[in-house]
Design a protein around this motif. Structure first.
Motif, PDB file in Angstrom:
ATOM      1  N   GLN A  74       0.817  -1.219   0.000  1.00 23.06           N
ATOM      2  CA  GLN A  74       0.000   0.000   0.000  1.00 23.06           C
ATOM      3  C   GLN A  74       0.849   1.267   0.000  1.00 23.06           C
ATOM      4  OE1 GLN A  74      -2.613  -0.601   3.426  1.00 23.06           O
ATOM      5  NE2 GLN A  74      -4.342  -0.752   2.031  1.00 23.06           N
ATOM      6  N   ARG A 113      -4.528   4.190   1.867  1.00 24.53           N
ATOM      7  CA  ARG A 113      -3.934   3.683   3.094  1.00 24.53           C
ATOM      8  C   ARG A 113      -4.362   4.582   4.252  1.00 24.53           C
ATOM      9  NH1 ARG A 113       0.559   5.742  -0.093  1.00 24.53           N
ATOM     10  NH2 ARG A 113       1.390   7.655   0.846  1.00 24.53           N
ATOM     11  N   ASP A 131      -0.218   3.608   7.034  1.00 22.40           N
ATOM     12  CA  ASP A 131       0.502   4.702   6.391  1.00 22.40           C
ATOM     13  C   ASP A 131       1.889   4.907   7.014  1.00 22.40           C
ATOM     14  OD1 ASP A 131       1.365   7.123   5.240  1.00 22.40           O
ATOM     15  OD2 ASP A 131      -0.697   7.781   4.980  1.00 22.40           O
TER      16      ASP A 131
END
Length: 399
Positions: free
Chosen positions: A75, A226, A230
């Motif tokens: 991600q 995300r 993150d």
């Protein structure tokens, strides 16, 4: 439920038994995870974990399993529709590829022989054919837990470099970290993911992600959605020793103790110990007349040995017999290997006597379950361990 004297032998390739020393370290009252005492703990573990990855780059710690770190890796570096090259080398490699598909990535799988390590030339060939450089990442498992096969990550990096391809190299080191030499920086890995419950000797619950400068640059361009995963949030909070959400404080206490234990033993000694126990296990398997699923001697795993059952014998029946009669858990076959193999874990906090007890349990189980085999596997392992212990330096040597 009736009480069973003695301790349960947890001989999986993870989770592994948690040492008493780590359990005691975790048995502490929680503290304010926004306070100065926690900040000091956070800074210590974030710095202390880097040498295990052999990196100077950031290592992010998520409250998750290794599967969460898989998702975080994809991600934070990729965008919808990106092409990803995945090596089909075992059950866990396939699971990581499936995460990519669910995130909307185009996953191209390279078929391999599960019994052998990843062939760097196959990676080079696939990337050389990608003349437009459209593949954004290559996903590889360092030690495939399902097969007991370890691949040469440095050679795969060299193959990528030979064809000048810009793809990120992402590596799953879940079952190798802390058991087998791993070199994130030297091998040019862009993202390494791992978990707490194997070589680090902790309970499940922490996912680790080591990231290179190239991966951080890709993070700035990545457009997959995300939130929880993150890296930007995590890196910003980590600068002060904190985390962007409630951390697994008890596990971080345990992580600090685990890192201290690895430093005290010395990583090179840790790796040598795992290599000795892996070889002893393989000698036992050979003496029993059984077959190691891994067929390349240079790629046998130091973390676990996957053992093929004789034709007509069921692996799950053997595992059940060993659990019920001798109170030991062995790893099951996964995916296409279900029912045809069992797995002996030999990583984490164990010594010669622990391993000998585990191998005794297997040999007794083979006899109790009526599995065709030859006696003497434990003897073969013990002979090897006695011989190498006589030649190995002791802590008193100061070497």
């Amino acid at each position: 439920m009736r009480y069973r004297s003695g301790r349960h032998f947890l001989q999986l390739p993870g989770p592994t038994p948690v040492p008493d020393r780590i359990l005691r370290a975790m048995n502490r009252a929680l503290i304010d995870h926004r306070g100065p005492e926690f900040a000091e703990l956070g800074r210590r573990v974030l710095k202390g974990v880097r040498p295990v990855f052999k990196t100077e780059s950031p290592v992010l710690i998520f409250p998750s399993s290794g599967s969460g770190a898989w998702e975080a890796a994809l991600q934070n570096t990729l965008s919808p529709g990106d092409r990803v090259l995945s090596i089909d080398q075992g059950f866990f490699a396939g699971k990581w590829a499936e995460v990519g598909r669910r995130l909307g990535l185009e996953v191209l799988e390279i078929e391999t022989d599960w019994r052998r390590p990843v062939d760097p030339s196959a990676v080079e060939g696939a990337l050389s054919a990608d003349s437009g450089g459209t593949a954004a990442a290559v996903l590889v498992v360092h030690n495939e837990t399902s097969t007991g096969v370890t691949s040469d990550i440095g050679a795969i990096r060299a193959a990528i470099d030979r064809c000048g391809h810009p793809a990120l190299l992402m590596v799953d080191a879940v079952s190798s970290l802390g058991a087998t030499d791993y070199r994130h920086d030297e091998w040019g890995v862009d993202v390494t993911v791992s978990g707490s419950q194997k070589g680090l000797m902790l309970p499940p619950g922490l996912g680790f992600t080591a990231v290179s400068g190239k991966a951080l640059d890709a993070h700035e361009r990545a457009r997959l959605p995300r939130a929880y995963w993150d890296w930007s949030d995590m890196l910003r909070f980590n600068e002060e020793g904190f985390f962007p959400y409630t951390p697994a404080t008890g596990l971080l206490y345990g992580l600090e103790e685990a890192l201290a234990m690895l430093r005290e033993e010395g990583l090179d000694r840790v790796f040598a110990r795992h290599a000795r126990f892996a070889e002893a296990t393989r000698r036992a398997v050979a003496a029993w007349g059984l077959e190691n699923y891994s067929i390349d001697p240079g790629a046998h795993s130091n973390s676990g040995t996957t053992v093929l059952m004789p034709r007509g014998a069921g692996a799950d029946e053997l595992r059940r017999e060993i659990l019920e009669r001798f109170d030991m858990s062995l790893g099951t076959g996964l995916g296409r290997l279900k029912g045809s193999v069992f797995r002996i874990g030999h990583l984490g906090d164990l010594n010669e006597l622990t391993l000998a007890g585990a191998l005794c349990g297997v040999e007794m189980g083979l006899a109790a379950a009526g599995v065709p085999h030859t006696k003497g596997g434990v003897d073969a392992a013990m002979e090897f361990l006695v011989a190498v212990s006589a030649a190995a330096p002791t802590p008193a040597d100061g070497s």
